[in-house]
Design a protein around this motif. Structure first.
Motif, PDB file in Angstrom:
ATOM      1  N   GLU A 107     -57.501  15.971  76.990  1.00 21.41           N
ATOM      2  CA  GLU A 107     -58.904  16.379  76.866  1.00 21.41           C
ATOM      3  C   GLU A 107     -59.168  17.679  77.611  1.00 21.41           C
ATOM      4  N   LEU A 108     -58.554  17.851  78.773  1.00 17.90           N
ATOM      5  CA  LEU A 108     -58.699  19.114  79.503  1.00 17.90           C
ATOM      6  C   LEU A 108     -58.120  20.274  78.711  1.00 17.90           C
ATOM      7  N   ARG A 109     -57.036  19.999  77.999  1.00 19.94           N
ATOM      8  CA  ARG A 109     -56.419  21.049  77.186  1.00 19.94           C
ATOM      9  C   ARG A 109     -57.358  21.476  76.062  1.00 19.94           C
ATOM     10  N   LEU A 110     -57.998  20.486  75.406  1.00 22.95           N
ATOM     11  CA  LEU A 110     -58.944  20.818  74.345  1.00 22.95           C
ATOM     12  C   LEU A 110     -60.128  21.602  74.910  1.00 22.95           C
ATOM     13  N   ALA A 111     -60.629  21.179  76.073  1.00 26.21           N
ATOM     14  CA  ALA A 111     -61.749  21.908  76.684  1.00 26.21           C
ATOM     15  C   ALA A 111     -61.348  23.333  77.029  1.00 26.21           C
ATOM     16  N   ALA A 112     -60.102  23.512  77.484  1.00 26.30           N
ATOM     17  CA  ALA A 112     -59.634  24.852  77.825  1.00 26.30           C
ATOM     18  C   ALA A 112     -59.541  25.727  76.577  1.00 26.30           C
ATOM     19  N   VAL A 113     -59.096  25.140  75.479  1.00 23.57           N
ATOM     20  CA  VAL A 113     -59.042  25.902  74.216  1.00 23.57           C
ATOM     21  C   VAL A 113     -60.449  26.334  73.804  1.00 23.57           C
ATOM     22  N   PRO A 163     -51.264   6.000  79.839  1.00 25.63           N
ATOM     23  CA  PRO A 163     -51.998   6.632  78.732  1.00 25.63           C
ATOM     24  C   PRO A 163     -53.293   7.285  79.172  1.00 25.63           C
ATOM     25  N   ALA A 164     -53.959   6.728  80.170  1.00 22.14           N
ATOM     26  CA  ALA A 164     -55.244   7.293  80.607  1.00 22.14           C
ATOM     27  C   ALA A 164     -55.053   8.692  81.181  1.00 22.14           C
ATOM     28  N   GLU A 165     -54.019   8.885  81.998  1.00 25.75           N
ATOM     29  CA  GLU A 165     -53.784  10.203  82.597  1.00 25.75           C
ATOM     30  C   GLU A 165     -53.364  11.208  81.527  1.00 25.75           C
ATOM     31  N   ALA A 166     -52.544  10.765  80.569  1.00 28.73           N
ATOM     32  CA  ALA A 166     -52.147  11.655  79.485  1.00 28.73           C
ATOM     33  C   ALA A 166     -53.364  12.053  78.651  1.00 28.73           C
ATOM     34  N   ALA A 167     -54.253  11.083  78.393  1.00 31.28           N
ATOM     35  CA  ALA A 167     -55.462  11.390  77.617  1.00 31.28           C
ATOM     36  C   ALA A 167     -56.355  12.365  78.375  1.00 31.28           C
ATOM     37  N   ARG A 168     -56.445  12.192  79.703  1.00 33.99           N
ATOM     38  CA  ARG A 168     -57.279  13.111  80.495  1.00 33.99           C
ATOM     39  C   ARG A 168     -56.757  14.540  80.408  1.00 33.99           C
TER      40      ARG A 168
END
Length: 1021
Positions: A151-157, A143-148
């Protein structure tokens, strides 16, 4: 092959054909491997990821089965390799969508920071288009890697929206932004972007409403008010002004940023709990570039303001420089208090990250300005670069050391391509980077020289590095254009006492302890000066030995803290050294005393800290040896003798060889008065075991003559061991050895060990085992791990041949524990090889192969060619006994090539030829098998090692068409060894086959006849 894990696992060949990886567990397993594409993933992590909290019994075996199935599904398009720590999928990171996504995000963010929103938007859209669903749905155990990744996807958006806003977007972004705060109600950046989009769309009232929604949500869920940035945007809207986009005022970079991932992560982490982070380190390590990269990632969430202090000559100019960088260009006239007020007014309600670059020459004024702003402006954070700390309460230091080897090479190759297109590297690049201390500036200057030099020419000229690296970027400030200018800038920041000590420190090679500095440099209580040099990045502390440079090498032991000077700084400071010969004499005297004080301890239970100390001082010991060889060869003999056993334990004979030959040439043909023992040791250290060296027989004869003249107890009893290893066992030398080892416990234990080997090679197994048992007890009393390990190796071999596998492994494991503490590569290789043989005969071929492979790697690092050959022979045995004769033959032939031309190569060569003969027989080639065994028999009959002849007899028995002849050969082998070998698979198989062809009485008669005849029976045709 292409892999997708941003959504359900998808695999396609390069032609676009989909590949099915299998069910849930293969999918989870492959996803874990792809997250670290190209790098090993530990077995424990794979088991946890695939099986969760309840792994099955025998989880390692189950994982191996899953790996095997996955390999079959991916073949031939992709491979999964086993490594010493786990498994890795052999595919470049760019073939996996998650890695490509992260790279594109970084490029987009960098373009946004550099003021290129069009490129940023393109890169970020390309990154976001890779997503096909949620991250890692096939890997519920991470779950930690999926969450990371999420979060990167949201930052990219958000970064993409930022770029679109900068390009004039607004109305078209409103629907997207309207939907996002409900999913991310605490993201102030999204609220701000929506407010700006609404304002651009001509809907300011709605923008004000969004601010109220944000304020209410933050108050209810966090109990906080909006940030100064969001509040400032609200104020701008109330005044009817456009809300300005956030911009990072950072210098645009023209080259790719390489390495420093650990430092970037640490900077981001430190800003979570501190508002002042200072990057420290010597000139040329890339502090400025790292600061720009760290600030450009937006780790603090604030505006960025870059303030260059290097051009300033007066600390009172710093507030003006900050105001100019902020874009505040009025109000600069008036008293100092006015400018301070103006600066505080400009920053008191803003959230800003100030990058104060190059503070070292104005460090006190920079510290005062930073302290003032941090105390009065809660929204201000400071990222400073300096060669020494600012010294403010709350400051967090992030040292910026030279680059490690791998990123240093990448940086060189990247910069070299700019002047030599298509450059893909060279064997000397790693040496160039190491010689330049991994300093990024020096590496970049060196890479630029490939315009006119090839890598070999460049590497060969680095002794004159300051002249060679004198052409830099004309756009840079003068102190950053050349390597000399960078070091001179630091040098001018030192006071006279600091410079003088720095000059004297250049006599050390590889660093120095405080005691050594005080003794050699002649500076009483130098602690304060040393501390100052460390604070100004002229010295490193603590400095430890470098990590192993070769695969399979044992790590160097850590010693006490050391002061170390980068080689580039050392070369500069040495140019101004006066009285160098006097200092080098003092240096050599100090390290001679250290070596002679350490030597007796290396043969006791207290050997580990002394080994660590000498390991840390290898550079200094080598420098002392070279200096004494030039100035006082007799004293140099004492130093080499004192270090010989240390170098034996550490597997450093290859490094000692050229020093020993230079010293022997300096001393001459006769030993100096009172130094015969030391002279003999030096001569032993010149012997490399090369048959093609015409001087080798003369060296052996010289050693033998001197050793045979020594009829008293030696000061260094290990000389007897070195003599045997260098020149071979001497018939009739037992009486002399008894005298030479003396009456100390260590020498007596050594004597029993020698007796054990003599009895073993003579075929008296019971007497040999008894001697090794006595020797082990003697070494246990002294505490010497080397002696215990060698005895346990021999005793473990006996137990293995008896078929007592469990006992053998216990003995060998105890020996391995000792040599791992010693970090002795040769002895570790020996024990691993013996353990591998026991495992192979017990039936664990796969684990045996791993042991043999590790043994070969360690033997290579120690330059022990015969031990590499022996390990390769073991791998040949594994392949042959597993039925893979083609691989076995390749292994044996490689082993044969590695055999050195020394006394103990004969037995190894015999055993390799036996392996080749058995392999040929297994392939049905009786003629080749006979030829190989005939070669082996001829060598073995001329060798004093009867064990080698016993191995030949066993192999001949397996091939003999006459069963009575075969039984006689088995008897001869047993007689030669002095004991049967029920633990040897080859012997057991042959005996079973021969017994099946004879009645018991006939077998027993033939066997007994062969046992009595021994060598004669093997020599019969």
């Amino acid at each position: 092959m292409r892999f997708g894990i941003l959504g359900s696992l998808a695999i396609h060949t390069d032609d676009g054909v989909p590949v099915d990886p299998g069910g849930p567990r293969p999918r989870a397993l492959l996803t874990l491997l792809l997250l670290d594409a190209g790098r090993p993933v530990p077995v424990r992590r794979l088991i946890d990821g695939v099986y969760g909290d309840e792994p099955p019994a025998g989880a390692a075996g189950a994982l191996q089965s899953q790996i095997s199935r996955l390999r079959r599904r991916l073949a031939p398009h992709a491979q999964i390799e086993g490594t010493p720590v786990g498994y890795r999928v052999v595919t470049p990171p760019e073939s996996v969508d998650s890695h490509t996504f992260e790279r594109l995000c970084a490029e987009g963010r960098a373009a946004l920071t550099a003021g290129d929103p069009a490129r940023a938007a393109a890169r970020l859209r390309e990154a976001l288009d890779l997503w096909r669903g949620p991250a890692l749905p096939d890997l519920p155990g991470a779950p930690a890697e999926a969450a990371r990744l999420t979060e990167l996807r949201l930052a990219a958006v958000q970064d993409r929206i930022e770029a679109d806003l900068a390009l004039g977007g607004g109305p078209d972004l409103v629907p997207e932004l309207r939907a996002m705060p409900s999913a991310h109600p605490l993201s102030e950046r999204l609220y701000g972007q929506l407010m700006r989009a609404l304002h651009t769309a001509g809907r300011p009232a709605e923008a004000l409403t969004v601010y109220e929604e944000a304020r209410r949500t933050l108050a209810e869920q966090l109990g906080t008010d909006p940030s100064p940035e969001l509040s400032g945007m609200h104020q701008e809207l109330l005044r009817g002004r456009a809300a300005p986009p956030r911009r990072a005022r950072l210098p645009a970079q023209l080259t790719r940023f390489v390495g420093r991932a650990a430092e970037l992560a640490r900077i981001a982490t430190e800003f979570e709990g501190s508002r002042l982070v200072t990057l420290t380190g010597p000139g040329g390590t890339g502090k400025t570039r790292l600061a720009i990269e760290a600030a450009g990632t937006g780790g603090t969430g604030a505006d960025v303001c870059f303030v260059e202090l290097a051009p300033l000559t007066d600390g009172t100019q710093i507030p003006y420089a900050v105001l100019t960088a902020l874009g505040v260009r009025d109000g600069f006239r008036g008293a100092a208090g006015d400018i301070t007020d103006r600066l505080l007014t400009a920053l008191e309600h803003r959230e800003v990250l100030l990058v104060l670059d190059n503070c070292e020459h104005l460090v006190e004024d920079a510290a005062r300005t930073a302290a003032l702003l941090l105390g009065a402006c809660p929204g201000v954070s400071v990222l400073a670069t300096s060669r020494e700390a600012l010294g403010i309460t709350g400051e967090v230091l992030v040292p910026v050391p030279p680059l490690p080897p791998e990123p240093a090479v990448r940086l060189f190759v990247d910069r070299a391509r700019a002047v030599r297109p298509g450059f893909e590297g060279h064997a000397r690049v790693a040496d160039i980077c190491a010689a330049l201390d991994g300093l990024p500036l020096a590496i970049e200057l060196a890479a630029a020289r490939l315009r006119t030099l090839d890598p070999d020419e460049l590497a060969d000229r680095l002794d004159d590095r300051f002249r060679l690296l004198s052409r830099g970027d004309r756009s840079k400030a003068p102190r950053h254009r050349t390597l000399r200018a960078v070091v001179e800038w630091s040098w001018e920041l030192l006071d006279d006492d600091e410079r003088e000590l720095a000059r004297r420190l250049t006599v050390f090679n590889g660093g120095a302890t405080l005691d050594a500095v005080e003794a050699v440099c002649g500076v009483p209580r130098p602690e304060e000066l040393l501390a100052s040099l460390v604070e100004k990045s002229f010295l490193e502390f603590p400095a430890y030995p470098d990590p192993p440079a070769h695969p399979g090498a044992l790590p160097a032991a850590r010693a006490e803290g050391r002061y170390r000077m980068l080689e580039t700084i050392r070369a500069f400071a040495a140019e101004e050294l006066t009285g160098g010969d006097r200092l080098r004499d003092a240096h050599a005297g100090y390290f001679l005393e250290l070596a002679e004080r350490a030597e007796p301890h290396l043969r006791t239970g207290g050997q580990l800290p002394w080994l660590a100390r000498l390991t840390a001082e290898q550079g200094n010991l080598g420098a002392a040896q070279r200096h004494l060889t030039r100035t006082d060869p007799g004293v140099a003999l004492r130093l080499m003798a004192a270090l010989t056993w240390f170098r034996r334990l550490r597997g450093l004979h290859g490094e000692q060889l050229p020093q020993a030959r230079a010293l022997l040439a300096a001393v001459g043909d006769e030993p100096p008065e009172g130094l015969a023992e030391e002279y003999a040791l030096c001569a032993m250290n010149t012997i490399a075991g090369r048959e093609d060296d015409p001087a080798e027989p003369d060296r052996i004869a010289r050693v033998t003559a001197v050793m045979e003249s020594l009829d008293h107890a030696l000061r260094l009893p290990f000389t007897v061991v070195e003599w045997s290893l260098a020149c071979g066992p001497r018939l009739g030398a037992a009486g002399r050895a008894r005298v030479q080892v003396g009456t100390e416990p260590w020498g007596l234990a050594l004597l029993d060990m020698g007796v054990g080997y003599q009895e073993l090679f003579a075929g008296r197994a019971a007497d040999a085992e008894a001697a090794f048992t006595r020797s082990l007890a003697g070494f246990r009393a002294t505490g010497d791990r080397w002696g215990m390990a060698n005895c346990l190796d021999a005793l473990g071999g006996f137990a293995g041949r008896h078929g007592e596998y469990a006992r053998a492994l216990r003995l060998l494991d105890e020996g391995l524990a000792h040599v791992r503490e010693l970090e002795a590569p040769e002895e570790t290789a020996d024990l691993l090889r013996t353990r591998a043989t026991v495992l192979l005969h017990r039936g664990d071929a796969e684990e045996a192969a791993r042991h043999f492979t590790r043994s070969a790697a360690l033997a290579r690092t120690a330059g022990a060619g015969d031990k590499v050959a022996s390990a390769l022979r073991g791998l040949g045995d594994v392949a042959r006994l597993s039925g893979d004769t083609a691989r076995a033959r390749v292994r044996y032939e490689k082993a044969l090539q590695r055999c050195a031309a020394n006394w103990f190569s004969v037995g190894e060569t015999v055993r390799i030829l036996v392996g080749l003969g058995r392999t040929a027989a297994a392939e049905g080639d009786a003629q080749a098998a006979g030829d190989r065994l005939a070669q082996a028999r001829a060598l073995a009959l001329d060798s004093p090692d009867v064990l080698a002849l016993a191995d030949v007899a066993d192999a001949l028995a397996a091939l003999a068409p006459d069963p009575e002849r075969a039984a006689g050969l088995l008897g001869a082998a047993t007689g030669l060894r002095g004991a049967p070998s029920p633990g040897d698979l080859d012997v057991v198989r042959t005996e079973r086959d021969v017994r099946a062809r004879l009645v018991p009485e006939a077998y027993d008669r033939a066997f007994e006849r062969g046992r009595r005849l021994k060598s004669a029976a093997v020599g019969e045709r």
